[in-house]
Design a protein around this motif. Structure first.
Motif, PDB file in Angstrom:
ATOM      1  N   HIS A 133     -76.298  19.135 -64.961  1.00 19.43           N
ATOM      2  CA  HIS A 133     -75.637  20.224 -65.694  1.00 19.43           C
ATOM      3  C   HIS A 133     -75.376  19.517 -67.067  1.00 19.43           C
ATOM      4  O   HIS A 133     -74.731  18.467 -67.297  1.00 19.43           O
ATOM      5  CB  HIS A 133     -74.388  20.547 -65.088  1.00 19.43           C
ATOM      6  CG  HIS A 133     -74.713  21.485 -63.957  1.00 19.43           C
ATOM      7  ND1 HIS A 133     -74.760  22.780 -64.133  1.00 19.43           N
ATOM      8  CD2 HIS A 133     -74.991  21.167 -62.712  1.00 19.43           C
ATOM      9  CE1 HIS A 133     -75.113  23.396 -62.816  1.00 19.43           C
ATOM     10  NE2 HIS A 133     -74.990  22.320 -62.114  1.00 19.43           N
ATOM     11  N   LEU A 134     -75.994  20.045 -68.280  1.00 18.71           N
ATOM     12  CA  LEU A 134     -75.657  19.632 -69.468  1.00 18.71           C
ATOM     13  C   LEU A 134     -75.015  20.521 -70.473  1.00 18.71           C
ATOM     14  O   LEU A 134     -75.452  21.845 -70.355  1.00 18.71           O
ATOM     15  CB  LEU A 134     -77.068  18.852 -70.222  1.00 18.71           C
ATOM     16  CG  LEU A 134     -77.898  17.976 -69.464  1.00 18.71           C
ATOM     17  CD1 LEU A 134     -79.111  17.767 -70.164  1.00 18.71           C
ATOM     18  CD2 LEU A 134     -76.957  16.474 -69.492  1.00 18.71           C
ATOM     19  N   ASP A 135     -74.573  20.474 -71.593  1.00 12.44           N
ATOM     20  CA  ASP A 135     -74.245  21.069 -72.497  1.00 12.44           C
ATOM     21  C   ASP A 135     -75.287  21.419 -73.531  1.00 12.44           C
ATOM     22  O   ASP A 135     -75.720  20.196 -73.645  1.00 12.44           O
ATOM     23  CB  ASP A 135     -72.882  20.475 -73.045  1.00 12.44           C
ATOM     24  CG  ASP A 135     -72.230  21.613 -73.803  1.00 12.44           C
ATOM     25  OD1 ASP A 135     -70.952  22.161 -73.560  1.00 12.44           O
ATOM     26  OD2 ASP A 135     -72.832  22.264 -75.103  1.00 12.44           O
ATOM     27  N   ASN A 149     -85.217  24.103 -67.280  1.00 13.12           N
ATOM     28  CA  ASN A 149     -86.471  23.852 -66.691  1.00 13.12           C
ATOM     29  C   ASN A 149     -86.196  22.274 -66.435  1.00 13.12           C
ATOM     30  O   ASN A 149     -86.799  21.799 -65.247  1.00 13.12           O
ATOM     31  CB  ASN A 149     -87.491  24.065 -67.480  1.00 13.12           C
ATOM     32  CG  ASN A 149     -87.794  25.576 -67.512  1.00 13.12           C
ATOM     33  OD1 ASN A 149     -88.124  26.137 -66.625  1.00 13.12           O
ATOM     34  ND2 ASN A 149     -87.464  26.076 -68.597  1.00 13.12           N
ATOM     35  N   ASP A 150     -85.839  21.631 -67.157  1.00 19.91           N
ATOM     36  CA  ASP A 150     -85.953  20.036 -66.985  1.00 19.91           C
ATOM     37  C   ASP A 150     -84.693  19.395 -66.249  1.00 19.91           C
ATOM     38  O   ASP A 150     -84.966  18.469 -65.599  1.00 19.91           O
ATOM     39  CB  ASP A 150     -86.106  19.192 -68.291  1.00 19.91           C
ATOM     40  CG  ASP A 150     -87.477  19.427 -68.833  1.00 19.91           C
ATOM     41  OD1 ASP A 150     -88.283  19.793 -68.073  1.00 19.91           O
ATOM     42  OD2 ASP A 150     -87.593  19.302 -70.023  1.00 19.91           O
ATOM     43  N   PHE A 151     -83.547  20.059 -66.321  1.00 17.43           N
ATOM     44  CA  PHE A 151     -82.445  19.591 -65.812  1.00 17.43           C
ATOM     45  C   PHE A 151     -81.694  20.179 -64.555  1.00 17.43           C
ATOM     46  O   PHE A 151     -81.423  19.863 -63.604  1.00 17.43           O
ATOM     47  CB  PHE A 151     -81.345  19.215 -66.807  1.00 17.43           C
ATOM     48  CG  PHE A 151     -81.795  18.043 -67.826  1.00 17.43           C
ATOM     49  CD1 PHE A 151     -81.942  16.749 -67.470  1.00 17.43           C
ATOM     50  CD2 PHE A 151     -82.712  18.502 -68.949  1.00 17.43           C
ATOM     51  CE1 PHE A 151     -82.371  15.901 -68.088  1.00 17.43           C
ATOM     52  CE2 PHE A 151     -83.160  17.521 -69.676  1.00 17.43           C
ATOM     53  CZ  PHE A 151     -83.032  16.077 -69.371  1.00 17.43           C
ATOM     54  N   GLU A 199     -82.490  25.705 -74.654  1.00 17.09           N
ATOM     55  CA  GLU A 199     -82.265  26.424 -73.427  1.00 17.09           C
ATOM     56  C   GLU A 199     -83.160  26.527 -72.459  1.00 17.09           C
ATOM     57  O   GLU A 199     -82.853  26.102 -71.133  1.00 17.09           O
ATOM     58  CB  GLU A 199     -81.704  27.808 -73.790  1.00 17.09           C
ATOM     59  CG  GLU A 199     -80.236  28.127 -73.884  1.00 17.09           C
ATOM     60  CD  GLU A 199     -80.104  29.306 -74.799  1.00 17.09           C
ATOM     61  OE1 GLU A 199     -80.882  30.235 -74.886  1.00 17.09           O
ATOM     62  OE2 GLU A 199     -78.907  29.481 -75.578  1.00 17.09           O
ATOM     63  N   ALA A 200     -84.375  26.228 -72.778  1.00 18.43           N
ATOM     64  CA  ALA A 200     -85.538  26.186 -72.005  1.00 18.43           C
ATOM     65  C   ALA A 200     -85.526  24.667 -71.185  1.00 18.43           C
ATOM     66  O   ALA A 200     -85.878  24.653 -69.877  1.00 18.43           O
ATOM     67  CB  ALA A 200     -86.987  26.092 -72.614  1.00 18.43           C
ATOM     68  N   ASP A 241     -75.122  21.325 -76.567  1.00 22.28           N
ATOM     69  CA  ASP A 241     -74.982  20.283 -77.814  1.00 22.28           C
ATOM     70  C   ASP A 241     -75.380  18.909 -77.399  1.00 22.28           C
ATOM     71  O   ASP A 241     -75.072  17.873 -78.124  1.00 22.28           O
ATOM     72  CB  ASP A 241     -73.638  20.320 -78.077  1.00 22.28           C
ATOM     73  CG  ASP A 241     -73.040  21.822 -78.726  1.00 22.28           C
ATOM     74  OD1 ASP A 241     -73.926  22.625 -79.134  1.00 22.28           O
ATOM     75  OD2 ASP A 241     -72.018  22.151 -78.687  1.00 22.28           O
ATOM     76  N   GLU A 242     -75.659  18.596 -76.067  1.00 21.06           N
ATOM     77  CA  GLU A 242     -75.984  17.264 -75.694  1.00 21.06           C
ATOM     78  C   GLU A 242     -77.256  17.056 -75.767  1.00 21.06           C
ATOM     79  O   GLU A 242     -77.969  15.946 -75.676  1.00 21.06           O
ATOM     80  CB  GLU A 242     -75.537  17.095 -74.291  1.00 21.06           C
ATOM     81  CG  GLU A 242     -73.965  17.081 -74.086  1.00 21.06           C
ATOM     82  CD  GLU A 242     -73.478  17.078 -72.731  1.00 21.06           C
ATOM     83  OE1 GLU A 242     -72.710  16.065 -72.388  1.00 21.06           O
ATOM     84  OE2 GLU A 242     -73.930  17.623 -71.708  1.00 21.06           O
ATOM     85  N   ILE A 243     -78.114  18.071 -76.098  1.00 16.39           N
ATOM     86  CA  ILE A 243     -79.660  17.975 -76.301  1.00 16.39           C
ATOM     87  C   ILE A 243     -80.004  18.000 -77.879  1.00 16.39           C
ATOM     88  O   ILE A 243     -79.542  18.908 -78.721  1.00 16.39           O
ATOM     89  CB  ILE A 243     -80.389  19.235 -75.605  1.00 16.39           C
ATOM     90  CG1 ILE A 243     -79.929  19.224 -74.088  1.00 16.39           C
ATOM     91  CG2 ILE A 243     -81.863  19.299 -75.906  1.00 16.39           C
ATOM     92  CD1 ILE A 243     -80.442  20.549 -73.517  1.00 16.39           C
ATOM     93  N   PHE A 244     -80.763  16.911 -78.365  1.00 18.79           N
ATOM     94  CA  PHE A 244     -81.261  16.979 -79.721  1.00 18.79           C
ATOM     95  C   PHE A 244     -82.510  16.939 -79.920  1.00 18.79           C
ATOM     96  O   PHE A 244     -83.432  15.867 -79.193  1.00 18.79           O
ATOM     97  CB  PHE A 244     -80.721  15.621 -80.340  1.00 18.79           C
ATOM     98  CG  PHE A 244     -79.298  15.386 -80.571  1.00 18.79           C
ATOM     99  CD1 PHE A 244     -78.393  15.944 -81.699  1.00 18.79           C
ATOM    100  CD2 PHE A 244     -78.176  14.942 -79.356  1.00 18.79           C
ATOM    101  CE1 PHE A 244     -76.855  15.659 -81.693  1.00 18.79           C
ATOM    102  CE2 PHE A 244     -77.002  14.906 -79.359  1.00 18.79           C
ATOM    103  CZ  PHE A 244     -76.151  15.388 -80.639  1.00 18.79           C
ATOM    104  N   ILE A 245     -83.347  18.025 -80.343  1.00 18.49           N
ATOM    105  CA  ILE A 245     -84.685  17.985 -80.506  1.00 18.49           C
ATOM    106  C   ILE A 245     -85.252  17.170 -81.553  1.00 18.49           C
ATOM    107  O   ILE A 245     -84.717  17.074 -82.646  1.00 18.49           O
ATOM    108  CB  ILE A 245     -85.312  19.484 -80.840  1.00 18.49           C
ATOM    109  CG1 ILE A 245     -84.476  20.745 -79.994  1.00 18.49           C
ATOM    110  CG2 ILE A 245     -86.612  19.549 -81.011  1.00 18.49           C
ATOM    111  CD1 ILE A 245     -84.972  20.394 -78.353  1.00 18.49           C
ATOM    112  N   ASN A 246     -86.116  16.338 -81.296  1.00 23.74           N
ATOM    113  CA  ASN A 246     -86.830  15.648 -82.399  1.00 23.74           C
ATOM    114  C   ASN A 246     -88.027  15.606 -82.537  1.00 23.74           C
ATOM    115  O   ASN A 246     -88.866  16.523 -82.011  1.00 23.74           O
ATOM    116  CB  ASN A 246     -86.516  14.088 -81.804  1.00 23.74           C
ATOM    117  CG  ASN A 246     -87.094  13.706 -80.745  1.00 23.74           C
ATOM    118  OD1 ASN A 246     -88.203  14.146 -80.391  1.00 23.74           O
ATOM    119  ND2 ASN A 246     -86.313  12.625 -79.771  1.00 23.74           N
ATOM    120  N   ASP A 247     -88.559  14.671 -83.349  1.00 23.87           N
ATOM    121  CA  ASP A 247     -90.272  14.815 -83.900  1.00 23.87           C
ATOM    122  C   ASP A 247     -91.168  13.768 -82.977  1.00 23.87           C
ATOM    123  O   ASP A 247     -91.993  13.252 -83.257  1.00 23.87           O
ATOM    124  CB  ASP A 247     -90.398  14.622 -85.124  1.00 23.87           C
ATOM    125  CG  ASP A 247     -89.982  13.343 -85.799  1.00 23.87           C
ATOM    126  OD1 ASP A 247     -89.385  12.492 -85.084  1.00 23.87           O
ATOM    127  OD2 ASP A 247     -90.029  12.904 -86.838  1.00 23.87           O
TER     128      ASP A 247
END
Ligand SMILES: *Cc1c(COP(=O)(O)O)cnc(C)c1O
Length: 410
Positions: free
Chosen positions: A96-98, A88-90, A83-84, A100-106
């Motif tokens: 506008h993104l959903d 903040n970034d988009f 959500e952050a 579920d379109e964001i995948f946190i990675n390492d």
């Protein structure tokens, strides 16, 4: 009998930074008293900012309690961070993104390297040249690049970016590429792409049903407000592009490990029968199978970058590095060297004088000034005749290195 994946044997074992280390070590053995300064490897040097370390301490303390302990998290990352990111970034850029379109990675290396797994082995890949070596090597590992000779893979479309074309790569001529890797701001050249040029790529991808893998690891370094931070600032990109981001260069997370990948739901690839397969679902499946998430502590650390204090502190560190870039550009240009990048990225890309090869200049600089740079040819054939300097050092070391280069060049 266990058989090897023979494609691994095709990898060129000249891992650039290992070669550099070998040469620097040889120099140090012969000159034990010399104090070598490295403007070579692309790692940050400044510590994590207080907002981040406070968030990490807090997360560690939570983990020590029954109520605050976190075991396996969601493979796609915690919602507080996703959500952050959205907010903040988009959103401020009109994207506008959903969630579920964001995948946190390492980190972006894993995802830029792994994403190609979702694609059929005989896709034809295109890269701007020179480029971050992970894109090509990860494709070599599954046999997508053909054979190697004269510094090139037979089945890779190299799109030269050099002084002659103003570091603006042309669209592929001849056989269309299926997958294009773009990295902007660029590592190694430090150059950026305008909206107009990026639009050409998006249109190319839409027209040819190609996929763009867009690495924006350095977007936080963009100073010019006209330069796009995300490929989704271009209309149509949601249908053809995946974007990789990283906190490594943004906030000094190279040792913390956290980043994210955007896979819009509209992006799809085809089967031979012409069926469309959305990459978002495939990537989710892949991540759930092979990845167990980035640590809770790292994700809380990343979240802290988006607090008012975090934003300010991160900006200050980026400003610190960009001051180095500015000094490098000014000094090197004053000495008569032809330099590029360095204005919206922490890298200065310098043409070697008198047509010297990248490696001869590297050695001359090491032995003459005891300064380490990165030979451009290590990033691809069009990098020959260039070297890269990074702005990730301290002011003191950077200034001292420049002083030595000044004395040596005279
Ligand atoms: C440093 C870098 C990354 C980031 O790698 P992490 O795995 O996030 O540390 C990604 N792409 C490029 C081009 C880089 O230079």
């Amino acid at each position: 009998m266990a058989l090897v994946n023979i494609h691994f044997l095709n990898l060129q074992n000249n891992y650039l930074f290992a070669d550099i280390a070998k040469k620097v070590n040889a120099f140090k053995v012969m000159h034990p008293k010399a104090d070598v300064i490295s403007l070579g490897i692309g790692d940050v040097t400044q510590p994590l900012c207080p907002a981040v370390t406070e968030a990490m301490h807090k997360a560690v303390n939570e983990m020590a309690t029954i109520g605050g302990f976190h075991g396996y998290g969601p493979e796609q990352g915690y919602d507080f961070l996703r959500e952050a990111i959205l907010k903040n970034d988009f959103l401020p850029r009109g994207i506008h993104l959903d969630i579920d379109e964001i995948f946190i990675n390492d980190g972006a290396k894993s995802d830029t390297g792994n994403f190609q797994e979702l694609l059929h082995w005989d896709n034809f890949i295109g890269v701007t040249d020179p480029i971050y070596p992970v894109y090509i090597d990860s494709n070599v590992m599954i046999g997508r690049c053909g054979t190697y000779s004269d510094g090139r893979w037979s089945n890779v479309c190299y799109l030269p970016t050099k002084a002659e074309n103003g570091f603006v790569p042309e669209l592929p001529k001849g056989r269309p590429v299926d997958v294009i890797y773009l990295c902007y701001p660029n590592n190694p050249t430090g150059t950026v792409i305008t909206k107009q040029e990026l639009r050409k790529w998006v249109n190319y991808a839409l027209k040819n049903d190609a996929l763009i893998l867009y690495d924006a690891a350095y977007q936080a370094y963009i100073q010019d407000p006209k330069i796009p931070h995300s490929i989704y600032e271009i209309r149509g990109a949601r249908k053809c592009a995946v974007e990789f981001r990283s906190y490594s260069k943004t906030a000094g997370f190279t040792g913390v490990r956290c980043g994210y990948t955007i896979v819009p739901k509209e992006v799809s690839v085809a089967t031979f029968e012409g069926e469309r397969i959305p990459l978002n679902q495939l990537w989710l499946r892949r991540q759930c199978t092979k990845f167990n998430g980035c640590s809770y502590i790292s994700q809380r650390a990343a979240e802290a970058i988006y607090t008012p204090e975090g934003k300010e502190q991160v900006k200050a560190t980026i400003g610190y590095y960009m001051q180095n870039a500015k000094t490098m550009l000014e000094t090197l240009r004053h000495l008569g060297y032809e330099c590029y990048g360095g204005e919206n990225a922490p890298y200065v890309w310098m043409k070697t004088p008198d047509g010297m090869s990248s490696w001869s200049f590297f050695e001359a600089l090491l032995y003459g000034a005891n300064v380490v740079c990165t030979p451009g040819v290590g990033f691809g054939p069009s990098g020959e005749g260039y070297v890269r300097f990074t702005a990730f050092g301290s002011h003191e070391k950077t200034n001292e290195a420049l002083e030595r280069i000044k004395n040596w060049s005279r």
